[in-house]
Design a protein around this motif. Sequence first.
Motif, PDB file in Angstrom:
ATOM      1  N   UNK A   6       0.849  -1.186   0.000  1.00  0.00           N
ATOM      2  CA  UNK A   6       0.000   0.000   0.000  1.00  0.00           C
ATOM      3  C   UNK A   6       0.887   1.239   0.000  1.00  0.00           C
ATOM      4  N   UNK A   7       0.643   2.103  -0.942  1.00  0.00           N
ATOM      5  CA  UNK A   7       1.425   3.322  -1.049  1.00  0.00           C
ATOM      6  C   UNK A   7       0.896   4.379  -0.086  1.00  0.00           C
ATOM      7  N   UNK A   8       1.797   5.119   0.516  1.00  0.00           N
ATOM      8  CA  UNK A   8       1.391   6.206   1.413  1.00  0.00           C
ATOM      9  C   UNK A   8       0.740   7.322   0.614  1.00  0.00           C
ATOM     10  N   UNK A   9      -0.255   7.978   1.185  1.00  0.00           N
ATOM     11  CA  UNK A   9      -0.875   9.088   0.453  1.00  0.00           C
ATOM     12  C   UNK A   9       0.137  10.202   0.218  1.00  0.00           C
ATOM     13  N   UNK A  10       0.043  10.805  -0.963  1.00  0.00           N
ATOM     14  CA  UNK A  10       0.942  11.911  -1.288  1.00  0.00           C
ATOM     15  C   UNK A  10       0.415  13.196  -0.676  1.00  0.00           C
ATOM     16  N   UNK A  11       1.313  14.142  -0.503  1.00  0.00           N
ATOM     17  CA  UNK A  11       0.894  15.438   0.011  1.00  0.00           C
ATOM     18  C   UNK A  11       0.065  16.154  -1.036  1.00  0.00           C
ATOM     19  N   UNK A  12      -0.894  16.938  -0.586  1.00  0.00           N
ATOM     20  CA  UNK A  12      -1.733  17.696  -1.504  1.00  0.00           C
ATOM     21  C   UNK A  12      -0.924  18.819  -2.128  1.00  0.00           C
ATOM     22  N   UNK A  13      -1.177  19.022  -3.398  1.00  0.00           N
ATOM     23  CA  UNK A  13      -0.493  20.117  -4.079  1.00  0.00           C
ATOM     24  C   UNK A  13      -1.419  21.317  -4.120  1.00  0.00           C
ATOM     25  N   UNK A  14      -0.853  22.459  -4.246  1.00  0.00           N
ATOM     26  CA  UNK A  14      -1.627  23.697  -4.306  1.00  0.00           C
ATOM     27  C   UNK A  14      -2.095  24.006  -5.714  1.00  0.00           C
ATOM     28  N   UNK A  15      -2.674  23.009  -6.389  1.00  0.00           N
ATOM     29  CA  UNK A  15      -3.100  23.227  -7.767  1.00  0.00           C
ATOM     30  C   UNK A  15      -4.330  24.131  -7.807  1.00  0.00           C
ATOM     31  N   UNK A  16      -4.486  24.800  -8.924  1.00  0.00           N
ATOM     32  CA  UNK A  16      -5.594  25.718  -9.091  1.00  0.00           C
ATOM     33  C   UNK A  16      -6.881  24.954  -9.383  1.00  0.00           C
ATOM     34  N   UNK A  17      -7.964  25.491  -8.890  1.00  0.00           N
ATOM     35  CA  UNK A  17      -9.270  24.918  -9.192  1.00  0.00           C
ATOM     36  C   UNK A  17      -9.687  25.343 -10.583  1.00  0.00           C
ATOM     37  N   UNK A  18     -10.669  24.655 -11.129  1.00  0.00           N
ATOM     38  CA  UNK A  18     -11.192  25.040 -12.433  1.00  0.00           C
ATOM     39  C   UNK A  18     -11.865  26.399 -12.346  1.00  0.00           C
ATOM     40  N   UNK A  19     -11.825  27.119 -13.440  1.00  0.00           N
ATOM     41  CA  UNK A  19     -12.498  28.409 -13.493  1.00  0.00           C
ATOM     42  C   UNK A  19     -14.003  28.170 -13.533  1.00  0.00           C
ATOM     43  N   UNK A  20     -14.787  29.052 -12.912  1.00  0.00           N
ATOM     44  CA  UNK A  20     -16.240  28.864 -12.912  1.00  0.00           C
ATOM     45  C   UNK A  20     -16.851  29.223 -14.259  1.00  0.00           C
ATOM     46  N   UNK A  21     -17.936  28.545 -14.594  1.00  0.00           N
ATOM     47  CA  UNK A  21     -18.670  28.858 -15.821  1.00  0.00           C
ATOM     48  C   UNK A  21     -19.362  30.206 -15.641  1.00  0.00           C
ATOM     49  N   UNK A  22     -19.343  31.007 -16.682  1.00  0.00           N
ATOM     50  CA  UNK A  22     -19.921  32.349 -16.623  1.00  0.00           C
ATOM     51  C   UNK A  22     -21.215  32.455 -17.422  1.00  0.00           C
ATOM     52  N   UNK A  23     -21.333  31.678 -18.504  1.00  0.00           N
ATOM     53  CA  UNK A  23     -22.504  31.756 -19.374  1.00  0.00           C
ATOM     54  C   UNK A  23     -23.130  30.379 -19.541  1.00  0.00           C
ATOM     55  N   UNK A  24     -24.448  30.375 -19.645  1.00  0.00           N
ATOM     56  CA  UNK A  24     -25.203  29.187 -20.019  1.00  0.00           C
ATOM     57  C   UNK A  24     -26.009  29.573 -21.246  1.00  0.00           C
ATOM     58  N   UNK A  25     -25.747  28.888 -22.347  1.00  0.00           N
ATOM     59  CA  UNK A  25     -26.436  29.189 -23.605  1.00  0.00           C
ATOM     60  C   UNK A  25     -27.347  28.018 -23.927  1.00  0.00           C
ATOM     61  N   UNK A  26     -28.637  28.311 -24.075  1.00  0.00           N
ATOM     62  CA  UNK A  26     -29.614  27.303 -24.478  1.00  0.00           C
ATOM     63  C   UNK A  26     -29.922  27.573 -25.944  1.00  0.00           C
ATOM     64  N   UNK A  27     -29.641  26.577 -26.782  1.00  0.00           N
ATOM     65  CA  UNK A  27     -29.748  26.759 -28.224  1.00  0.00           C
ATOM     66  C   UNK A  27     -30.304  25.481 -28.852  1.00  0.00           C
ATOM     67  N   UNK A  28     -31.028  25.642 -29.949  1.00  0.00           N
ATOM     68  CA  UNK A  28     -31.565  24.484 -30.665  1.00  0.00           C
ATOM     69  C   UNK A  28     -30.466  23.859 -31.515  1.00  0.00           C
ATOM     70  N   UNK A  29     -30.462  22.547 -31.515  1.00  0.00           N
ATOM     71  CA  UNK A  29     -29.482  21.810 -32.322  1.00  0.00           C
ATOM     72  C   UNK A  29     -30.173  20.592 -32.912  1.00  0.00           C
ATOM     73  N   UNK A  30     -30.536  20.689 -34.171  1.00  0.00           N
ATOM     74  CA  UNK A  30     -31.164  19.564 -34.850  1.00  0.00           C
ATOM     75  C   UNK A  30     -32.513  19.184 -34.275  1.00  0.00           C
ATOM     76  N   UNK A  31     -33.287  20.149 -33.846  1.00  0.00           N
ATOM     77  CA  UNK A  31     -34.605  19.877 -33.298  1.00  0.00           C
ATOM     78  C   UNK A  31     -34.632  19.651 -31.798  1.00  0.00           C
TER      79      UNK A  31
END
Length: 96
Positions: free
Chosen positions: A7-32
Amino acid sequence: MSQTYGMESPREHTGSHLRKPARYLVVIEAGGYMIARLLLATREMVAEFDAAVEEVGSMTAGLVPVVGALGPEWDVALGGRSTEERANALVYTLDI
């Protein structure tokens, strides 16, 4: 022989960046069918799904959409969609 006994020991957490938040939601027709696209502030698409799911309703509750996405800022994000589809698209600006 290793000292981990299989069993491998857990690695230390890295200070990675979180994903950027979504800003727009577009509702559009696509093929009906109506689809929803989540976009970053840069209008880069991060997700596309059926607009009939209940999460779309919860994300847009209380928001007033802008009708139409014909401006040049939408050309890359909605490329491949017809002018009519883009004119009827509902664009929601999400709270961050």
